[in-house]
Design a protein around this motif. Structure first.
Motif, PDB file in Angstrom:
ATOM      1  N   PRO A 116       0.779  -1.318   0.067  1.00  0.00           N
ATOM      2  CA  PRO A 116       0.137  -0.002  -0.029  1.00  0.00           C
ATOM      3  C   PRO A 116       0.881   1.385   0.161  1.00  0.00           C
ATOM      4  CG  PRO A 116      -0.895  -1.472   1.397  1.00  0.00           C
ATOM      5  CD  PRO A 116       0.404  -2.069   1.087  1.00  0.00           C
ATOM      6  N   LEU A 117       1.995   1.250   0.690  1.00  0.00           N
ATOM      7  CA  LEU A 117       3.026   2.327   0.501  1.00  0.00           C
ATOM      8  C   LEU A 117       3.641   2.622  -0.873  1.00  0.00           C
ATOM      9  CD1 LEU A 117       4.622   2.231   4.210  1.00  0.00           C
ATOM     10  CD2 LEU A 117       2.405   3.485   3.231  1.00  0.00           C
ATOM     11  N   LYS A 118       3.668   1.442  -1.618  1.00  0.00           N
ATOM     12  CA  LYS A 118       4.419   1.704  -2.863  1.00  0.00           C
ATOM     13  C   LYS A 118       3.382   2.554  -3.683  1.00  0.00           C
ATOM     14  CE  LYS A 118       7.166   0.286  -6.428  1.00  0.00           C
ATOM     15  NZ  LYS A 118       6.463   0.987  -7.452  1.00  0.00           N
ATOM     16  N   LYS A 119       2.201   2.411  -3.525  1.00  0.00           N
ATOM     17  CA  LYS A 119       1.456   3.282  -4.260  1.00  0.00           C
ATOM     18  C   LYS A 119       1.564   4.810  -3.909  1.00  0.00           C
ATOM     19  CE  LYS A 119      -3.482   3.755  -5.763  1.00  0.00           C
ATOM     20  NZ  LYS A 119      -3.580   5.434  -5.261  1.00  0.00           N
ATOM     21  N   ALA A 130     -11.688   4.098   2.339  1.00  0.00           N
ATOM     22  CA  ALA A 130     -10.465   3.728   3.156  1.00  0.00           C
ATOM     23  C   ALA A 130     -10.799   2.680   4.047  1.00  0.00           C
ATOM     24  CB  ALA A 130      -9.897   5.118   3.861  1.00  0.00           C
ATOM     25  N   ARG A 131      -9.985   1.642   4.429  1.00  0.00           N
ATOM     26  CA  ARG A 131     -10.636   0.662   5.455  1.00  0.00           C
ATOM     27  C   ARG A 131      -9.196   0.518   6.185  1.00  0.00           C
ATOM     28  NH1 ARG A 131     -12.860  -4.647   3.141  1.00  0.00           N
ATOM     29  NH2 ARG A 131     -12.861  -5.122   5.262  1.00  0.00           N
ATOM     30  N   TYR A 132      -9.352   1.111   7.573  1.00  0.00           N
ATOM     31  CA  TYR A 132      -8.053   1.069   8.200  1.00  0.00           C
ATOM     32  C   TYR A 132      -8.163  -0.428   8.913  1.00  0.00           C
ATOM     33  CZ  TYR A 132      -8.140   6.092   8.778  1.00  0.00           C
ATOM     34  OH  TYR A 132      -8.084   7.332   8.431  1.00  0.00           O
ATOM     35  N   PRO A 133      -6.809  -1.123   9.109  1.00  0.00           N
ATOM     36  CA  PRO A 133      -6.585  -2.430   9.389  1.00  0.00           C
ATOM     37  C   PRO A 133      -6.783  -2.333  10.867  1.00  0.00           C
ATOM     38  CG  PRO A 133      -4.400  -1.442   8.925  1.00  0.00           C
ATOM     39  CD  PRO A 133      -5.322  -0.563   8.550  1.00  0.00           C
ATOM     40  N   GLN A 134      -7.129  -3.575  11.384  1.00  0.00           N
ATOM     41  CA  GLN A 134      -7.210  -3.630  13.038  1.00  0.00           C
ATOM     42  C   GLN A 134      -6.097  -3.735  13.417  1.00  0.00           C
ATOM     43  OE1 GLN A 134      -9.455  -7.380  13.346  1.00  0.00           O
ATOM     44  NE2 GLN A 134     -11.445  -6.197  13.378  1.00  0.00           N
ATOM     45  N   GLY A 135      -6.167  -3.822  15.120  1.00  0.00           N
ATOM     46  CA  GLY A 135      -4.942  -3.684  15.705  1.00  0.00           C
ATOM     47  C   GLY A 135      -4.694  -2.326  16.315  1.00  0.00           C
ATOM     48  N   PRO A 152      -6.695   1.992  14.215  1.00  0.00           N
ATOM     49  CA  PRO A 152      -7.683   2.668  14.801  1.00  0.00           C
ATOM     50  C   PRO A 152      -7.243   3.955  15.474  1.00  0.00           C
ATOM     51  CG  PRO A 152      -7.934   0.390  15.501  1.00  0.00           C
ATOM     52  CD  PRO A 152      -6.585   0.492  14.653  1.00  0.00           C
ATOM     53  N   SER A 153      -5.831   3.955  15.912  1.00  0.00           N
ATOM     54  CA  SER A 153      -5.434   5.140  16.087  1.00  0.00           C
ATOM     55  C   SER A 153      -5.555   6.477  15.186  1.00  0.00           C
ATOM     56  CB  SER A 153      -4.041   5.187  16.613  1.00  0.00           C
ATOM     57  OG  SER A 153      -3.848   4.029  17.791  1.00  0.00           O
ATOM     58  N   LEU A 154      -4.994   6.089  14.060  1.00  0.00           N
ATOM     59  CA  LEU A 154      -4.929   6.908  12.923  1.00  0.00           C
ATOM     60  C   LEU A 154      -6.400   7.389  12.452  1.00  0.00           C
ATOM     61  CD1 LEU A 154      -2.038   5.774  10.647  1.00  0.00           C
ATOM     62  CD2 LEU A 154      -2.300   7.865  12.065  1.00  0.00           C
ATOM     63  N   MET A 155      -7.401   6.203  12.685  1.00  0.00           N
ATOM     64  CA  MET A 155      -8.720   6.439  12.217  1.00  0.00           C
ATOM     65  C   MET A 155      -9.361   7.784  13.312  1.00  0.00           C
ATOM     66  SD  MET A 155     -11.908   4.148  11.621  1.00  0.00           S
ATOM     67  CE  MET A 155     -12.615   4.073  12.964  1.00  0.00           C
ATOM     68  N   ARG A 174       2.255  -5.074   7.329  1.00  0.00           N
ATOM     69  CA  ARG A 174       0.891  -5.305   6.736  1.00  0.00           C
ATOM     70  C   ARG A 174       0.023  -4.110   7.534  1.00  0.00           C
ATOM     71  NH1 ARG A 174       1.766  -9.716   3.994  1.00  0.00           N
ATOM     72  NH2 ARG A 174       1.761 -11.193   6.110  1.00  0.00           N
ATOM     73  N   GLU A 175       0.032  -4.279   8.872  1.00  0.00           N
ATOM     74  CA  GLU A 175      -0.706  -3.445   9.668  1.00  0.00           C
ATOM     75  C   GLU A 175      -0.277  -1.832   9.604  1.00  0.00           C
ATOM     76  OE1 GLU A 175      -0.836  -4.545  13.849  1.00  0.00           O
ATOM     77  OE2 GLU A 175      -1.661  -2.667  14.390  1.00  0.00           O
ATOM     78  N   PHE A 176       1.132  -1.788   9.404  1.00  0.00           N
ATOM     79  CA  PHE A 176       1.786  -0.593   9.587  1.00  0.00           C
ATOM     80  C   PHE A 176       1.278   0.245   8.338  1.00  0.00           C
ATOM     81  CE2 PHE A 176       5.691   2.026   8.759  1.00  0.00           C
ATOM     82  CZ  PHE A 176       5.618   3.052   9.792  1.00  0.00           C
ATOM     83  N   GLY A 177       1.824  -0.455   7.112  1.00  0.00           N
ATOM     84  CA  GLY A 177       1.637   0.172   5.986  1.00  0.00           C
ATOM     85  C   GLY A 177       0.225   0.397   5.357  1.00  0.00           C
ATOM     86  N   GLY A 178      -0.625  -0.599   6.017  1.00  0.00           N
ATOM     87  CA  GLY A 178      -2.245  -0.531   5.628  1.00  0.00           C
ATOM     88  C   GLY A 178      -2.817   0.500   6.501  1.00  0.00           C
ATOM     89  N   ALA A 179      -2.320   0.789   7.796  1.00  0.00           N
ATOM     90  CA  ALA A 179      -2.651   1.930   8.372  1.00  0.00           C
ATOM     91  C   ALA A 179      -2.618   3.273   7.954  1.00  0.00           C
ATOM     92  CB  ALA A 179      -2.436   2.058   9.769  1.00  0.00           C
ATOM     93  N   LEU A 180      -1.147   3.694   7.475  1.00  0.00           N
ATOM     94  CA  LEU A 180      -0.650   4.785   7.025  1.00  0.00           C
ATOM     95  C   LEU A 180      -1.387   5.117   5.894  1.00  0.00           C
ATOM     96  CD1 LEU A 180       3.118   4.543   7.502  1.00  0.00           C
ATOM     97  CD2 LEU A 180       1.340   5.840   8.910  1.00  0.00           C
ATOM     98  N   ALA A 181      -1.523   3.967   4.813  1.00  0.00           N
ATOM     99  CA  ALA A 181      -2.171   3.982   3.383  1.00  0.00           C
ATOM    100  C   ALA A 181      -3.716   4.426   3.637  1.00  0.00           C
ATOM    101  CB  ALA A 181      -1.958   2.694   2.639  1.00  0.00           C
ATOM    102  N   ALA A 182      -4.219   3.735   4.578  1.00  0.00           N
ATOM    103  CA  ALA A 182      -5.909   4.048   4.805  1.00  0.00           C
ATOM    104  C   ALA A 182      -5.885   5.555   5.264  1.00  0.00           C
ATOM    105  CB  ALA A 182      -6.454   3.174   5.835  1.00  0.00           C
ATOM    106  N   PHE A 183      -5.154   6.054   6.222  1.00  0.00           N
ATOM    107  CA  PHE A 183      -5.084   7.309   6.571  1.00  0.00           C
ATOM    108  C   PHE A 183      -5.069   8.464   5.345  1.00  0.00           C
ATOM    109  CE2 PHE A 183      -2.979  11.411   8.127  1.00  0.00           C
ATOM    110  CZ  PHE A 183      -4.055  11.723   8.975  1.00  0.00           C
ATOM    111  N   ALA A 184      -3.889   7.963   4.518  1.00  0.00           N
ATOM    112  CA  ALA A 184      -4.051   9.064   3.466  1.00  0.00           C
ATOM    113  C   ALA A 184      -5.203   9.024   2.425  1.00  0.00           C
ATOM    114  CB  ALA A 184      -2.642   8.591   2.617  1.00  0.00           C
ATOM    115  N   GLN A 185      -5.839   7.847   2.269  1.00  0.00           N
ATOM    116  CA  GLN A 185      -6.976   7.643   1.537  1.00  0.00           C
ATOM    117  C   GLN A 185      -8.035   8.432   2.089  1.00  0.00           C
ATOM    118  OE1 GLN A 185      -7.642   3.679   0.532  1.00  0.00           O
ATOM    119  NE2 GLN A 185      -9.222   4.075  -0.759  1.00  0.00           N
ATOM    120  N   ASP A 186      -8.325   8.107   3.372  1.00  0.00           N
ATOM    121  CA  ASP A 186      -9.417   8.711   4.059  1.00  0.00           C
ATOM    122  C   ASP A 186      -9.462  10.218   4.005  1.00  0.00           C
ATOM    123  OD1 ASP A 186     -11.375   9.115   5.779  1.00  0.00           O
ATOM    124  OD2 ASP A 186     -10.419   8.346   7.695  1.00  0.00           O
TER     125      ASP A 186
END
Lengths: 618, 405
Positions: free
Chosen positions: B97-100, B236-241, B245-248, B285-297
C-alpha cells in the motif's frame, strides 16, 4: 486573569520551583509525620491503602509492631476472605508441568492437532482423562481452523450453537437478557443442559461472561484453557492485593515482578507466568537480591521472554552439526548462535542500570556466559536446563573480571555473582525502591544509606527495606501523599476503601487496563515506570473518574457494594470515611453543594470521593 | 529524571490563577470561528527498534545478503521479493500500500537516519528521540510539544495522542490530550462530571488540577463529535490492531476541525530478536495498511498534513543466531503527505561493508533524525525557532528537501 503566555509562565514557575526546592527541601524532608497521618502513610505506602477499620487496628497493635510483622509476612495468618476466594483458582497452585497437562497451552493443542495419530505427540505424560480433554480441545481447534480455512463468514465472536440445548426463549436470554434474567436462566439449567451448554460454548465466551464462576470455569477449561490460566493469574493478584493481610508482600511482588518483567502474550509465557511470579519472584521479595536474579535467570518464563533459551555458541553448534551430518542425524535449525537480548537487559534493567558502567562488549561477554542456559521442553514439561555442548567455552571478561576458559554452567553463575553485588546495582535497586515507596525524586542521602545497607548485607532486601522505612525521609512531610497511585494501586485501594465484596475480579482488571496498566501485559522488558507523569493524562483521569462512579454505584460485574455501610448523610463524613483525612476545601464544597442542587445518593457521593484528586494520591 | 515537569507546568497555571475563567469556551469559540485548515503534523513511533534494513531493503548491496542468509528480503522480481523503488532500494513486499503512495509522490524515505547517541537501550533511545535531545536525560519536555507555539487562544485539542498515557514526545508546557477513543471520551454521568470538574478545577493539587482542567476543556469541545458515528471516506479501510484505529481517531479529529495541530500514535512489538520473518510481514501489513488508509481517508486534506515515522534505533546488519537481529544503530524514516516531495529516497547511504559499519556491526547514521524533524517543523508547521525545538543541535546547513518549496 487572562493567560497571556503559558510558556513564559512555565519558565517562571521553573525558576520559582527551583528556589523552593533549594530553600524548602531540607525542612519538608525533616518534618516528621505524627499520629494518624503516620499510620495512614504506612498503610498507603507499605500496603494498598486502608480498608474500614484498618487504621484503628494498626493503632491498637502499634505501628512499629505492624511494620515488623509486614517485614515477616509468613507469620501473618491469612483471612477467610482471602482463602475462600483463592480456593477455586486451582491453576495458581499447579506446577508448570501439571498446569500444562491439566490446562494445555494453545501451542500444545496446536501441536497435538497437527500430530494426529502419531505416537510421539507431545502429550505422553498425561492421565487418561487429561489426554481425552486434550483430544477434545484439539478437535475443537481443527474444526475451527477448517471453518476459518473454508472462508465461512463467522460472526465475531461466534455465537454458540444452542439448538437442542436451550429453548429459543432461553437462548435469547443467554445472548441478550439482563444480568438478573441470565442469573435465573443459569440457576434453572438441568445437569444435562449444563453439560451440553459447556460443549456448545464458542471461543470468546459469548453469552457465558455472566455465568456463575463455577460454570464459567468449567466452560473455560473445556474450551479455552489458556483463558482460565490467565483469569486465575489476574484474579489471584487482585484478590491478594485487596484482601491479604500481608500487604507489604503483595506490594513487593507487584514491584519486583515489574522489575523483572515478562510479557504474558509472548507465546508460551502465558503458561509460565503463574509459576514465574510464585516461584521466582514471591519467595525472594524480602530475601537476597541475588537469589531473585538467579531464580528469574533460570525460570523458563524469562528464558523464553528474553530469548536466552535459543542462545548458543555458534562454533559449538557448527561442530555438532558436522558430527550430526556424519552420523546422518538432523539437528533442529532453531538455535544457531548468540542472542544478546537477555545479557543486555540483565545489565540495564535488572542489575546495574543503564548508567551502571557497562559496555556493548560486556553485553556480548555476558551473553556468551549464558549460552546453554535453556528450557528442557517448552511445551509439555518446561524446566531449566543447562546444555554444556552449546556453551561457549572460551575465556570471557565481564566488567573487568576474567572468567577462565573451559567453564560450564558456573560461568553465568559467576556473572550473577558479579552483577548482583556490584555497587551500581546497589544504587539502582535502592533508587527504584525509594521511587516506589518514598517519592518520584527521592533524596540522595536516603539512597546512599539504602545502597550502603545493600552492600553491607550482601543484597538483603529486608534490610534495605528496614533502612528505608526507618529513615526520617520515609515518614516525612515531603513524602506524605506525594506519590500518584498507579492504575493497579488506584483500583485496589478503591476496592479496599469501599469494602467491596469481589466475586469476580475481571471487571476490576478491565478497569486497570483502561487506566493504562494492563496487568502482566507490559510488552517491553522495562516494566511500567513508577512516576506521576506516567499516569497523569486526560484519558487516565477520565478513566479513574468513570471507574470510581461505576464501582461505588455497584455497576461493576462481580463487585458488590453494601450501600447500608455507605449511608453517611453528611458529605464530610463520607469523605472522611474513604480518605481517612479531612477532604480539601474544594472537594468538601462540591460535595456539600450536591449535584445540580440535589444531594447525591450515598453511593454517588462515594464515587465522587474516590474520583476526587485526593484519592489519586497515596 | 524529569518527574517534576507536569507539576511545574500546572504550577504555572495555578500561579496565573486563571482557574475560574471558562477558558474552554473561549477556545471552543475560537476553534469554531477560525478557518480550521491548520497545518498538521502527525508523528508515529515504532517502539522496539524496527528492522529498517528489512523494511527499506538495500537489495543492490551484496553485503546485505551475505549478512542475512536466512532473513533477507529477496531482490525484486523474485518470489516475495522487495518492491523496487529506484533500482537500489525496495520496500518489503508487505508494504505494497505504501508503494502506491511512493509512486503518487506522496511518500519520501530517509535512509541511514537516527539518533547519534550510541545507546542500545530501548528506553534511553526512545527517551532521547522523543525529548529530541540525544544523550541528555534532564530535558523536561518532548519535541512535539515544543513544536507548538504558546498561544493563549489555542484549541484544547491542538495536541492529541491516542492511548491512555501521554507519550514523552507530547509532554511539556503546552496542553496536550491523551484519549483512548473519541467515542468514549466522557464522564459517564453528566451531573457527576460537573461535580468532578469543580473539584479538580479548584483543587490545590497543581498537577491534578492542571490535568483535570485540560480534561474537561477537551471533553466539552469533543462533546458533539463523540456522538457521531465516524465512517472513513474514499473507501478507506483501516486495519485492525493498534495503529489503524489510532489513525482513524486522528482522521476524525482533523475532519471535525477542532483545531488539531500535532498528533501522536505508536505501535509496539518491533523487537525481533528471534524468528523475525515470521512476525515482521504481519506487522508491516498493519503498519503500511494503516498509513495508506489514513492518506486515502483524508483525501484532499492531505495537502495540509505531514506524517512522519520513527523508531528508536535500527537493528544489526548481521542476523543473529536465532533468525532475528539484535540492537543496532541507524534506521529509516517515512515522510508522507501532500506537501512532501515524494517518490524519492533521501540521505547518504553509508554502505554495508564491514569498514563502513558503525562499531563494525551496525548501519551508520548519515542523517540526524533532528534534521528530518526540524525541516518538517519549520517548513510545514512554521516553527520559527528551530534552535529551541532541538536545544544544542545545529541543523545541517543544507535541507534535505523533503517538502515542496
Amino acid at each position: 486573569m487572562k493567560l497571556s503566555n503559558r510558556f513564559t509562565l512555565f519558565a517562571a514557575a521553573l525558576s520559582c520551583a527551583a528556589l523552593l526546592q533549594v530553600g524548602g527541601a531540607a525542612t519538608a524532608w525533616d518534618k516528621k509525620l505524627k499520629g494518624d497521618e503516620k499510620t495512614l502513610h504506612a498503610l498507603n505506602r507499605l500496603g494498598f491503602g486502608p480498608r474500614p477499620g484498618d487504621l484503628e487496628a494498626v493503632k491498637k497493635l502499634g505501628l512499629d509492631k505492624w511494620i515488623d510483622r509486614q517485614l515477616n509476612p509468613s507469620a501473618i495468618p491469612e483471612t477467610a476472605a482471602l482463602t475462600e476466594r483463592l480456593e477455586p483458582l486451582d491453576s495458581v497452585r499447579l506446577s508448570m508441568s501439571d498446569m500444562t497437562a491439566k490446562y494445555p497451552p494453545q501451542q500444545l493443542i496446536r501441536a497435538f492437532a497437527n500430530a494426529k495419530g502419531r505416537s510421539n505427540s507431545p502429550a505422553n505424560n498425561m492421565t487418561g482423562e487429561q489426554r481425552k480433554n486434550l483430544e477434545q480441545l484439539a478437535e475443537r481447534y481443527r474444526t475451527q481452523r477448517e471453518k476459518k480455512d473454508s472462508g465461512a463468514a463467522a460472526p465475531k465472536p461466534p455465537r454458540p450453537d444452542l439448538r437442542g440445548v436451550l429453548t429459543p426463549q432461553q437462548a435469547r436470554t443467554l445472548l441478550r437478557g439482563t444480568p438478573e434474567e441470565k442469573a435465573k436462566l443459569f440457576a434453572s439449567l438441568t445437569p444435562d443442559q449444563r453439560q451440553k451448554l459447556i460443549a456448545a460454548a464458542p471461543p470468546g465466551m459469548r453469552g457465558m461472561k455472566d455465568a456463575p464462576p463455577e460454570l464459567r470455569r468449567e466452560v473455560m477449561a473445556k474450551t479455552a484453557p489458556q483463558l482460565l490460566v490467565t483469569t486465575d493469574l489476574i484474579e489471584n493478584k487482585l484478590y491478594r492485593a485487596i484482601y491479604s493481610e500481608r500487604q507489604l508482600e503483595e506490594v513487593l511482588v507487584d514491584f519486583w515482578f515489574n522489575h523483572f518483567n515478562v510479557y504474558l502474550n509472548k507465546g508460551p509465557v502465558r503458561h509460565l507466568t503463574t509459576s514465574y511470579e510464585r516461584d521466582a519472584i514471591r519467595p525472594h521479595v524480602l530475601g537476597k537480591f541475588k537469589d531473585m536474579v538467579l531464580a528469574t535467570a533460570q525460570h523458563p518464563a524469562m528464558l523464553y521472554y528474553l530469548d536466552n533459551w535459543q542462545s548458543v555458541d555458534p562454533a559449538a553448534l557448527q561442530n555438532m552439526q558436522r558430527r550430526a551430518r556424519r552420523a546422518g542425524l538432523k539437528i533442529p535449525n532453531r538455535a544457531r548462535g548468540l542472542n544478546e537480548n537477555y545479557g543486555r537487559e540483565l545489565l540495564e534493567l535488572h542489575t546495574l542500570g543503564v548508567d551502571g558502567g557497562y559496555s556493548q562488549q560486556d553485553v556480548i561477554e555476558v551473553a556468551r556466559c549464558f549460552t546453554g542456559w535453556t528450557i528442557a521442553t517448552v511445551l509439555n514439561d518446561p524446566k531449566f536446563q543447562f546444555i554444556d555442548r552449546v556453551h561457549d567455552k572460551g575465556e570471557k571478561t565481564v566488567l573487568g573480571q576474567k572468567i577462565a576458559s573451559g567453564g560450564g554452567q558456573e560461568d553465568a553463575l559467576r556473572v550473577i555473582d558479579i552483577v548482583s553485588s556490584h555497587p551500581s546495582t546497589a544504587k539502582f535497586v535502592s533508587r527504584k525502591l525509594a521511587q516506589r515507596f518514598v517519592a518520584d525524586e527521592p533524596p540522595q542521602a536516603l539512597l546512599d544509606r539504602m545502597a550502603a545497607t545493600f552492600l553491607k548485607t550482601n543484597g538483603d532486601l529486608r534490610e534495605v527495606m528496614r533502612t528505608m522505612i526507618a529513615s526520617r525521609e520515609f515518614f516525612s512531610d515531603a513524602a506524605y501523599r506525594a506519590k500518584m497511585k498507579s492504575p493497579f494501586e488506584m483500583v485496589v485501594s478503591a476496592a479496599r476503601a469501599i469494602d467491596a465484596d469481589v466475586d469476580s475480579a475481571l471487571a476490576l482488571s478491565r478497569a486497570i487496563d483502561e487506566l493504562g496498566q494492563p496487568l502482566y501485559r507490559k510488552e517491553e522488558p522495562t516494566g511500567y515506570y513508577n512516576t506521576a507523569e506516567e499516569w497523569v493524562s486526560t484519558a487516565g483521569l477520565l478513566a479513574r473518574m468513570n471507574f470510581s462512579l461505576s464501582l461505588a454505584q455497584g455497576k461493576l460485574n462481580g463487585v458488590k457494594i453494601d450501600e447500608a455501610k455507605l449511608a453517611a448523610a453528611d458529605p464530610q463524613a463520607a469523605a472522611r470515611a474513604l480518605l481517612h483525612t479531612e477532604p480539601s476545601a474544594s472537594t468538601r464544597a462540591t460535595l456539600e453543594k450536591g449535584l445540580e442542587g440535589k444531594p447525591p445518593t450515598p453511593a454517588l457521593m462515594a464515587g465522587l470521593v474516590l474520583g476526587s484528586p485526593e484519592f489519586q494520591r497515596r | 529524571m524529569n518527574t517534576r515537569r507536569l507539576f511545574l507546568r500546572h504550577s504555572a497555571l495555578a500561579m496565573a490563577g486563571f482557574g475560574t475563567a471558562p477558558l474552554w469556551m473561549q477556545r471552543a469559540l475560537h476553534a469554531a470561528s477560525t478557518p480550521s485548515r491548520k497545518k498538521i503534523l502527525v508523528s508515529i513511533f515504532q517502539r522496539g527498534a524496527a528492522d529498517g534494513l528489512n523494511i527499506i531493503v538495500p537489495f543492490a548491496e551484496r553485503g546485505y545478503y551475505d549478512a542475512r542468509p536466512t532473513i533477507a528480503v529477496p531482490e525484486p522480481g523474485k518470489p516475495e521479493g522487495a518492491l523496487d523503488l529506484n533500482g537500489r532500494f525496495g520496500l518489503h513486499p508487505a508494504l505494497a500500500p505504501l508503494k502506491k503512495l511512493y509512486d503518487d509522490k506522496q511518500l519520501a524515505i530517509v535512509t541511514a537516519t537516527g539518533s547519534p547517541d550510541p545507546t542500545r537501550s530501548h528506553f534511553d533511545a526512545q527517551d532521547y528521540m522523543e525529548s529530541g535531545t540525544p544523550g541528555r536525560k534532564s530535558t523536561r519536555d518532548g519535541w512535539l510539544n515544543r513544536a507548538l507555539r504558546a498561544e493563549p487562544q489555542a484549541s484544547p485539542v491542538r495536541a492529541v495522542s491516542i492511548g491512555p498515557r501521554l507519550p514523552r514526545s507530547l509532554r511539556g508546557p503546552n496542553a496536550a490530550v491523551a484519549l483512548n477513543a473519541v467515542a468514549d471520551f466522557r464522564v459517564q454521568e453528566e451531573s457527576a462530571g460537573m461535580a468532578l470538574e469543580s473539584m479538580y478545577t479548584a483543587s490545590r493539587d497543581t498537577q491534578l488540577s492542571g490535568a483535570g482542567k485540560e480534561t474537561f476543556e477537551a471533553l466539552k469541545l469533543l462533546e458533539s463529535l463523540r456522538k457521531q458515528n465516524y465512517s472513513p471516506a474514499n473507501g478507506a479501510r483501516y486495519p485492525q490492531g493498534r495503529l489503524g484505529p489510532s489513525l482513524m481517531q486522528i482522521a476524525q479529529l482533523i475532519k471535525a476541525g477542532v483545531g488539531l495541530e500535532v498528533a501522536f500514535a505508536d505501535m509496539g512489538g518491533w523487537d525481533h530478536h528471534t524468528n523475525e520473518m515470521a512476525q515482521l510481514p504481519n506487522m508491516l501489513r498493519e503498519f503500511g495498511g494503516a498509513l495508506a488508509a489514513f492518506a486515502q481517508d483524508m483525501g484532499d486534506r492531505m495537502a495540509d498534513i505531514v506524517l512522519v515515522t520513527m523508531s528508536e534505533f535500527g537493528r544489526t546488519v548481521h542476523e543473529n543466531g536465532n533468525r532475528g537481529t539484535d540492537h543496532g544503530h541507524a534506521n529509516s524514516m517515512f515522510v508522507i503527505g501532500g506537501p512532501v516531495a515524494g517518490g524519492a529516497i533521501h540521505g547518504t547511504w553509508p554502505g554495508l561493508n564491514r569498514d563502513q559499519l558503525y562499531e563494525g556491526r551496525d548501519l551508520a547514521i548519515t542523517t540526524d533524525f533532528r534534521d528530518v524533524l526540524s525541516e518538517l517543523a519549520t517548513s510545514h508547521l512554521g516553527v520559527a525557532n528551530a534552535a529551541a525545538l532541538f536545544p544544542g543541535f545545529q541543523p545541517a546547513s543544507k535541507p534535505l528537501g523533503l517538502l515542496h518549496a
